[in-house]
Design a protein around this motif. Structure first.
Motif, PDB file in Angstrom:
ATOM      1  N   LEU A  74      -6.564  -0.064  12.006  1.00  0.00           N
ATOM      2  CA  LEU A  74      -7.136  -1.355  12.331  1.00  0.00           C
ATOM      3  C   LEU A  74      -7.476  -1.448  13.803  1.00  0.00           C
ATOM      4  O   LEU A  74      -6.710  -1.014  14.655  1.00  0.00           O
ATOM      5  CB  LEU A  74      -6.162  -2.485  11.995  1.00  0.00           C
ATOM      6  N   VAL A  75      -8.620  -2.018  14.082  1.00  0.00           N
ATOM      7  CA  VAL A  75      -9.012  -2.372  15.434  1.00  0.00           C
ATOM      8  C   VAL A  75      -9.204  -3.879  15.393  1.00  0.00           C
ATOM      9  O   VAL A  75     -10.197  -4.379  14.885  1.00  0.00           O
ATOM     10  CB  VAL A  75     -10.325  -1.685  15.856  1.00  0.00           C
ATOM     11  N   ARG A  76      -8.167  -4.571  15.847  1.00  0.00           N
ATOM     12  CA  ARG A  76      -8.136  -6.032  15.753  1.00  0.00           C
ATOM     13  C   ARG A  76      -8.249  -6.421  14.289  1.00  0.00           C
ATOM     14  O   ARG A  76      -7.355  -6.162  13.532  1.00  0.00           O
ATOM     15  CB  ARG A  76      -9.236  -6.633  16.630  1.00  0.00           C
ATOM     16  N   ASP A  77      -9.387  -6.944  13.824  1.00  0.00           N
ATOM     17  CA  ASP A  77      -9.471  -7.361  12.424  1.00  0.00           C
ATOM     18  C   ASP A  77     -10.468  -6.531  11.626  1.00  0.00           C
ATOM     19  O   ASP A  77     -10.963  -6.957  10.607  1.00  0.00           O
ATOM     20  CB  ASP A  77      -9.840  -8.846  12.340  1.00  0.00           C
ATOM     21  N   LYS A  78     -10.756  -5.324  12.099  1.00  0.00           N
ATOM     22  CA  LYS A  78     -11.708  -4.466  11.411  1.00  0.00           C
ATOM     23  C   LYS A  78     -11.017  -3.178  10.992  1.00  0.00           C
ATOM     24  O   LYS A  78     -10.143  -2.690  11.673  1.00  0.00           O
ATOM     25  CB  LYS A  78     -12.883  -4.129  12.334  1.00  0.00           C
ATOM     26  N   LEU A  79     -11.449  -2.623   9.865  1.00  0.00           N
ATOM     27  CA  LEU A  79     -10.927  -1.313   9.450  1.00  0.00           C
ATOM     28  C   LEU A  79     -11.635  -0.254  10.254  1.00  0.00           C
ATOM     29  O   LEU A  79     -12.779  -0.355  10.583  1.00  0.00           O
ATOM     30  CB  LEU A  79     -11.207  -1.083   7.973  1.00  0.00           C
ATOM     31  N   PRO A  89      -6.561  -4.790   0.373  1.00  0.00           N
ATOM     32  CA  PRO A  89      -6.031  -4.120  -0.818  1.00  0.00           C
ATOM     33  C   PRO A  89      -6.290  -2.615  -0.757  1.00  0.00           C
ATOM     34  O   PRO A  89      -7.304  -2.164  -0.227  1.00  0.00           O
ATOM     35  CB  PRO A  89      -6.809  -4.753  -1.972  1.00  0.00           C
ATOM     36  N   ALA A  90      -5.359  -1.844  -1.293  1.00  0.00           N
ATOM     37  CA  ALA A  90      -5.473  -0.383  -1.267  1.00  0.00           C
ATOM     38  C   ALA A  90      -6.787   0.080  -1.884  1.00  0.00           C
ATOM     39  O   ALA A  90      -7.423   1.008  -1.383  1.00  0.00           O
ATOM     40  CB  ALA A  90      -4.283   0.242  -1.986  1.00  0.00           C
ATOM     41  N   ASP A  91      -7.225  -0.573  -2.972  1.00  0.00           N
ATOM     42  CA  ASP A  91      -8.481  -0.176  -3.614  1.00  0.00           C
ATOM     43  C   ASP A  91      -9.675  -0.375  -2.688  1.00  0.00           C
ATOM     44  O   ASP A  91     -10.600   0.438  -2.665  1.00  0.00           O
ATOM     45  CB  ASP A  91      -8.703  -0.965  -4.913  1.00  0.00           C
ATOM     46  N   LEU A  92      -9.672  -1.455  -1.912  1.00  0.00           N
ATOM     47  CA  LEU A  92     -10.751  -1.712  -0.959  1.00  0.00           C
ATOM     48  C   LEU A  92     -10.771  -0.643   0.128  1.00  0.00           C
ATOM     49  O   LEU A  92     -11.822  -0.081   0.455  1.00  0.00           O
ATOM     50  CB  LEU A  92     -10.596  -3.095  -0.333  1.00  0.00           C
ATOM     51  N   VAL A  93      -9.615  -0.339   0.695  1.00  0.00           N
ATOM     52  CA  VAL A  93      -9.527   0.669   1.753  1.00  0.00           C
ATOM     53  C   VAL A  93      -9.965   2.032   1.221  1.00  0.00           C
ATOM     54  O   VAL A  93     -10.776   2.734   1.839  1.00  0.00           O
ATOM     55  CB  VAL A  93      -8.092   0.726   2.325  1.00  0.00           C
ATOM     56  N   ASN A  94      -9.461   2.417   0.049  1.00  0.00           N
ATOM     57  CA  ASN A  94      -9.846   3.700  -0.544  1.00  0.00           C
ATOM     58  C   ASN A  94     -11.330   3.744  -0.858  1.00  0.00           C
ATOM     59  O   ASN A  94     -11.995   4.758  -0.641  1.00  0.00           O
ATOM     60  CB  ASN A  94      -9.039   3.977  -1.812  1.00  0.00           C
ATOM     61  N   GLY A  95     -11.870   2.648  -1.361  1.00  0.00           N
ATOM     62  CA  GLY A  95     -13.297   2.598  -1.680  1.00  0.00           C
ATOM     63  C   GLY A  95     -14.170   2.746  -0.439  1.00  0.00           C
ATOM     64  O   GLY A  95     -15.169   3.469  -0.442  1.00  0.00           O
ATOM     65  N   MET A  96     -13.794   2.069   0.619  1.00  0.00           N
ATOM     66  CA  MET A  96     -14.551   2.182   1.869  1.00  0.00           C
ATOM     67  C   MET A  96     -14.491   3.614   2.415  1.00  0.00           C
ATOM     68  O   MET A  96     -15.495   4.164   2.872  1.00  0.00           O
ATOM     69  CB  MET A  96     -14.016   1.196   2.908  1.00  0.00           C
ATOM     70  N   ARG A  97     -13.308   4.204   2.347  1.00  0.00           N
ATOM     71  CA  ARG A  97     -13.150   5.583   2.829  1.00  0.00           C
ATOM     72  C   ARG A  97     -13.986   6.532   1.977  1.00  0.00           C
ATOM     73  O   ARG A  97     -14.710   7.389   2.505  1.00  0.00           O
ATOM     74  CB  ARG A  97     -11.682   5.981   2.804  1.00  0.00           C
ATOM     75  N   ASP A  98     -13.926   6.389   0.652  1.00  0.00           N
ATOM     76  CA  ASP A  98     -14.660   7.286  -0.240  1.00  0.00           C
ATOM     77  C   ASP A  98     -16.170   7.168  -0.051  1.00  0.00           C
ATOM     78  O   ASP A  98     -16.879   8.183   0.002  1.00  0.00           O
ATOM     79  CB  ASP A  98     -14.291   6.999  -1.705  1.00  0.00           C
ATOM     80  N   MET A 118       0.829  -1.172   0.000  1.00  0.00           N
ATOM     81  CA  MET A 118       0.000   0.000   0.000  1.00  0.00           C
ATOM     82  C   MET A 118       0.878   1.242   0.000  1.00  0.00           C
ATOM     83  O   MET A 118       1.930   1.259   0.596  1.00  0.00           O
ATOM     84  CB  MET A 118      -0.853   0.019   1.265  1.00  0.00           C
ATOM     85  N   ASP A 119       0.371   2.276  -0.632  1.00  0.00           N
ATOM     86  CA  ASP A 119       1.126   3.515  -0.611  1.00  0.00           C
ATOM     87  C   ASP A 119       0.951   4.212   0.736  1.00  0.00           C
ATOM     88  O   ASP A 119       0.160   3.801   1.560  1.00  0.00           O
ATOM     89  CB  ASP A 119       0.711   4.417  -1.780  1.00  0.00           C
ATOM     90  N   GLN A 120       1.716   5.283   0.942  1.00  0.00           N
ATOM     91  CA  GLN A 120       1.716   5.979   2.225  1.00  0.00           C
ATOM     92  C   GLN A 120       0.313   6.451   2.604  1.00  0.00           C
ATOM     93  O   GLN A 120      -0.070   6.414   3.760  1.00  0.00           O
ATOM     94  CB  GLN A 120       2.689   7.155   2.153  1.00  0.00           C
ATOM     95  N   GLU A 121      -0.467   6.894   1.628  1.00  0.00           N
ATOM     96  CA  GLU A 121      -1.793   7.444   1.894  1.00  0.00           C
ATOM     97  C   GLU A 121      -2.744   6.407   2.483  1.00  0.00           C
ATOM     98  O   GLU A 121      -3.574   6.736   3.317  1.00  0.00           O
ATOM     99  CB  GLU A 121      -2.379   8.006   0.597  1.00  0.00           C
ATOM    100  N   THR A 122      -2.623   5.160   2.079  1.00  0.00           N
ATOM    101  CA  THR A 122      -3.563   4.148   2.543  1.00  0.00           C
ATOM    102  C   THR A 122      -2.923   3.105   3.449  1.00  0.00           C
ATOM    103  O   THR A 122      -3.492   2.057   3.667  1.00  0.00           O
ATOM    104  CB  THR A 122      -4.228   3.436   1.346  1.00  0.00           C
ATOM    105  N   GLU A 123      -1.738   3.387   3.961  1.00  0.00           N
ATOM    106  CA  GLU A 123      -1.093   2.436   4.862  1.00  0.00           C
ATOM    107  C   GLU A 123      -1.869   2.368   6.173  1.00  0.00           C
ATOM    108  O   GLU A 123      -2.205   3.387   6.768  1.00  0.00           O
ATOM    109  CB  GLU A 123       0.337   2.874   5.124  1.00  0.00           C
ATOM    110  N   LEU A 124      -2.162   1.167   6.609  1.00  0.00           N
ATOM    111  CA  LEU A 124      -2.947   0.987   7.820  1.00  0.00           C
ATOM    112  C   LEU A 124      -2.080   1.132   9.061  1.00  0.00           C
ATOM    113  O   LEU A 124      -0.907   0.765   9.058  1.00  0.00           O
ATOM    114  CB  LEU A 124      -3.600  -0.396   7.818  1.00  0.00           C
ATOM    115  N   ILE A 125      -2.679   1.656  10.114  1.00  0.00           N
ATOM    116  CA  ILE A 125      -2.002   1.778  11.396  1.00  0.00           C
ATOM    117  C   ILE A 125      -2.903   1.184  12.473  1.00  0.00           C
ATOM    118  O   ILE A 125      -4.077   0.925  12.239  1.00  0.00           O
ATOM    119  CB  ILE A 125      -1.659   3.243  11.736  1.00  0.00           C
TER     120      ILE A 125
END
Length: 169
Positions: free
Chosen positions: A164-169, A133-142, A1-8
């Motif tokens: 991430l909170v355990r296994d959830k975005l 996947p970055a596309d999934l994370v970006n899509g959910m955010r959008d 994932m790029d920096q913008e969508t990197e999970l923490i």
């Protein structure tokens, strides 16, 4: 994932040893973790707040409070939030074999400062074990941003880095 969508992920750090805390602070920065520090006296307030945690890092060293040892504190946390993995920092061992059986089940794993690779593996396996996947994370955010924008008039919506909170975005 790029920096913008990197999970923490947020982790609660319960370690009164300043040297160890410094090492853990660097470890968190290098491994997409936000380490939030709490004392044994404030841990229940922090746990009751609206902060979402991916794990707890606790030391086997005695906490500042004389009323409660680290194992009992971890046990209280476990009873309150059994879904959270608790990683025990040991003096010189990366296993749980020699701690009392009552407490062995509450810890997800153990590590020591001389083997941070063990902690890195625990973090990866227990917090970042799902692939998003970055596309999934970006899509959910959008989609979420559009929903909020459509629900409120004249509101500008911004988003932070997904976490991430355990296994959830």
């Amino acid at each position: 994932m790029d920096q913008e969508t990197e999970l923490i992920s947020n982790v609660l750090v319960l370690d009164g040893n300043e040297d160890a805390y410094g090492v853990l602070k660097v470890f968190c920065q290098e491994n997409q973790l936000v380490g939030l520090r709490a004392s044994s006296e404030s841990v229940h307030d922090v746990m009751a707040s609206n902060i979402y945690f991916g794990a707890i890092l606790i030391s086997e060293e005695p906490p500042i409070s004389e009323d409660l040892n680290s194992f009992d504190l971890a046990y209280q946390i476990y009873l309150q939030r059994p879904d959270l993995p608790i990683f025990l920092r040991r003096y010189d061992s990366s296993d749980l074999e020699d701690i009392p059986a009552k407490y062995q089940k509450i810890f997800t794993g153990a590590y020591c400062l001389s083997n941070l690779e063990r902690l890195k593996n625990l973090v990866h396996d227990q917090i970042f074990n799902a692939f998003y996947p970055a596309d999934l994370v970006n899509g959910m955010r959008d989609i979420s941003m559009v929903c909020v924008e459509n629900s409120f008039i004249d509101v500008e919506v911004h988003s932070d880095t997904p976490f991430l909170v355990r296994d959830k975005l």
